[in-house]
Design a protein around this motif. Sequence first.
Motif, mmCIF file in Angstrom:
data_model
loop_
_atom_site.group_PDB
_atom_site.id
_atom_site.type_symbol
_atom_site.label_atom_id
_atom_site.label_comp_id
_atom_site.label_asym_id
_atom_site.label_seq_id
_atom_site.Cartn_x
_atom_site.Cartn_y
_atom_site.Cartn_z
ATOM 1 N N ALA A 48 0.822 -1.215 0.000
ATOM 2 C CA ALA A 48 0.000 0.000 0.000
ATOM 3 C C ALA A 48 0.853 1.261 0.000
ATOM 4 O O ALA A 48 0.385 2.320 -0.401
ATOM 5 N N PHE A 49 2.097 1.157 0.444
ATOM 6 C CA PHE A 49 2.975 2.315 0.516
ATOM 7 C C PHE A 49 3.839 2.484 -0.722
ATOM 8 O O PHE A 49 4.529 3.482 -0.861
ATOM 9 N N THR A 57 9.814 5.992 6.372
ATOM 10 C CA THR A 57 9.548 4.996 7.403
ATOM 11 C C THR A 57 8.603 5.498 8.490
ATOM 12 O O THR A 57 8.019 4.698 9.202
ATOM 13 N N SER A 58 8.427 6.798 8.601
ATOM 14 C CA SER A 58 7.542 7.312 9.646
ATOM 15 C C SER A 58 6.095 6.865 9.427
ATOM 16 O O SER A 58 5.359 6.675 10.396
ATOM 17 N N MET A 59 5.686 6.685 8.172
ATOM 18 C CA MET A 59 4.324 6.200 7.916
ATOM 19 C C MET A 59 4.145 4.783 8.443
ATOM 20 O O MET A 59 3.149 4.475 9.095
ATOM 21 N N VAL A 60 5.110 3.928 8.163
ATOM 22 C CA VAL A 60 5.046 2.546 8.636
ATOM 23 C C VAL A 60 5.099 2.523 10.156
ATOM 24 O O VAL A 60 4.358 1.767 10.799
ATOM 25 N N GLU A 61 5.933 3.361 10.736
ATOM 26 C CA GLU A 61 6.025 3.427 12.191
ATOM 27 C C GLU A 61 4.707 3.868 12.817
ATOM 28 O O GLU A 61 4.279 3.337 13.842
#
Length: 163
Positions: A48-49, A57-61
Amino acid sequence: MLQQYQHILVPVDGSEEAELAFKKAIAVAQRNGSETELRLLHVVDTRAFQNISSFDTSMVEQVTETAKKTLDKYVDDAKAQGLTNVSYTIEYGAPKTIIAHDVPKEMNADLIMIGATGLNAVERLLIGSITEYVTRTAVCDVLVVRTDLENHYVKSSKSRRNK
């Protein structure tokens, strides 16, 4: 002879269907004895990313932190109902294969309890149903949960919107 399940996997994604599966999994674990392992699983679909140009990586975090809070609540709820062998796993990748194959093999699951899909017919045709894939290809028994603890069909708010 009654089937005794000792390693139950419950994929959760925040949907009403997953919530029903979780609640029923607690009841099944309670009936199968104190040694029954209840493992909750949340899969962050990293595909999705891939199309986001400003991916970092902040979105996944952030997604992971939200999942942890939800899973911690689920674990607390299960323990409050007397279960002692409850844990969760957060995985990253393609949900279908992680739910149907990877985690069940790793934990030696003998039952996957999964919520019925919330997708409408067009969505299932275009992207496919994770639940449908799991029921077809899983390495262990699969129970698709469609009803509440009183076995009443619960129409999700998502399916009501699609009518």
